[in-house]
Write a protein that holds these residues in place. Structure first.
Motif, PDB file in Angstrom:
ATOM      1  N   LEU A   1       0.810  -1.221   0.000  1.00  0.00           N
ATOM      2  CA  LEU A   1       0.000   0.000   0.000  1.00  0.00           C
ATOM      3  C   LEU A   1       0.848   1.277   0.000  1.00  0.00           C
ATOM      4  O   LEU A   1       0.316   2.371  -0.128  1.00  0.00           O
ATOM      5  N   LEU A   2       2.158   1.097   0.151  1.00  0.00           N
ATOM      6  CA  LEU A   2       3.058   2.239   0.267  1.00  0.00           C
ATOM      7  C   LEU A   2       3.958   2.327  -0.942  1.00  0.00           C
ATOM      8  O   LEU A   2       4.281   1.308  -1.545  1.00  0.00           O
ATOM      9  N   PRO A   3       4.407   3.498  -1.341  1.00  0.00           N
ATOM     10  CA  PRO A   3       4.214   4.781  -0.675  1.00  0.00           C
ATOM     11  C   PRO A   3       2.853   5.382  -0.972  1.00  0.00           C
ATOM     12  O   PRO A   3       2.160   4.999  -1.913  1.00  0.00           O
ATOM     13  N   LEU A   4       2.501   6.350  -0.151  1.00  0.00           N
ATOM     14  CA  LEU A   4       1.294   7.135  -0.330  1.00  0.00           C
ATOM     15  C   LEU A   4       1.648   8.351  -1.178  1.00  0.00           C
ATOM     16  O   LEU A   4       2.811   8.721  -1.286  1.00  0.00           O
ATOM     17  N   ARG A   5       0.677   9.012  -1.712  1.00  0.00           N
ATOM     18  CA  ARG A   5       0.926  10.201  -2.525  1.00  0.00           C
ATOM     19  C   ARG A   5       0.302  11.418  -1.841  1.00  0.00           C
ATOM     20  O   ARG A   5      -0.845  11.742  -2.065  1.00  0.00           O
ATOM     21  N   PRO A   6       1.076  12.082  -0.972  1.00  0.00           N
ATOM     22  CA  PRO A   6       0.523  13.237  -0.257  1.00  0.00           C
ATOM     23  C   PRO A   6       0.342  14.422  -1.172  1.00  0.00           C
ATOM     24  O   PRO A   6      -0.340  15.335  -0.973  1.00  0.00           O
TER      25      PRO A   6
END
Length: 122
Positions: free
Chosen positions: A117-122
Motif C-alpha cells: 500500500l506504500l508509498p502514499l501520494r501526499p
C-alpha cells in the motif's frame, strides 16, 4: 480519526518536518503530529477497512484494510512504528522490508504487511 486534515495543512507539516530533518533539528511536535495524522488519513482513504490496526504512538492509530472486523481485545493484525519511520515508509523513503528487518516496525498477524500500500501520494 475525528476530523480531516486539509491537504494544504498536511503538505505544510510534511515540508516543515523535512526542513527540520535536513537542518539536523528536531521537528516541532505539532508539525510531526500533523504529518503523521495526515499520512494515516491518506492510508485510510487508500485502504479502508477494519482488519489491521496501524499505530504510530503517541500521534495516532487507524484501522485499515478490508477483511474481518476486530471488535474486542488486542487486534490480531497490528502494525506499530515511530513517527520518523512511518513518515519515511509513507513517502517511499524507506522500504517496508528494510524497516521490518531493521526492527523499526513491529507487525503481527497475517494481514499486517502494508508494504504493497506504500508509498502514499501526499
Amino acid at each position: 480519526m475525528a476530523r480531516s486534515i486539509l491537504t494544504a495543512d498536511g503538505r505544510a507539516a510534511l515540508a516543515a518536518v523535512a526542513a527540520a530533518d535536513a537542518s539536523g533539528e528536531k521537528p516541532a511536535r505539532t508539525d510531526l503530529a500533523t504529518a503523521v495524522r495526515y499520512l494515516l488519513q491518506l492510508l485510510v482513504e487508500k485502504a479502508p477497512g477494519n482488519s489491521v490496526e496501524m499505530r504510530v504512538p503517541p500521534f495516532g492509530a487507524v484501522q485499515v484494510v478490508e477483511g474481518p472486523r476486530h471488535t474486542r481485545g488486542t487486534p490480531p493484525n497490528v502494525v506499530e512504528t515511530d513517527a520518523a519511520t512511518w513518515i519515511a515508509l509513507a513517502l517511499g523513503q524507506l522500504a517496508w522490508a528494510d524497516a521490518a528487518t531493521a526492527g523499526r516496525l513491529r507487525a503481527s498477524g497475517t494481514r499486517a504487511d502494508l508494504g504493497a500500500l506504500l508509498p502514499l501520494r501526499p
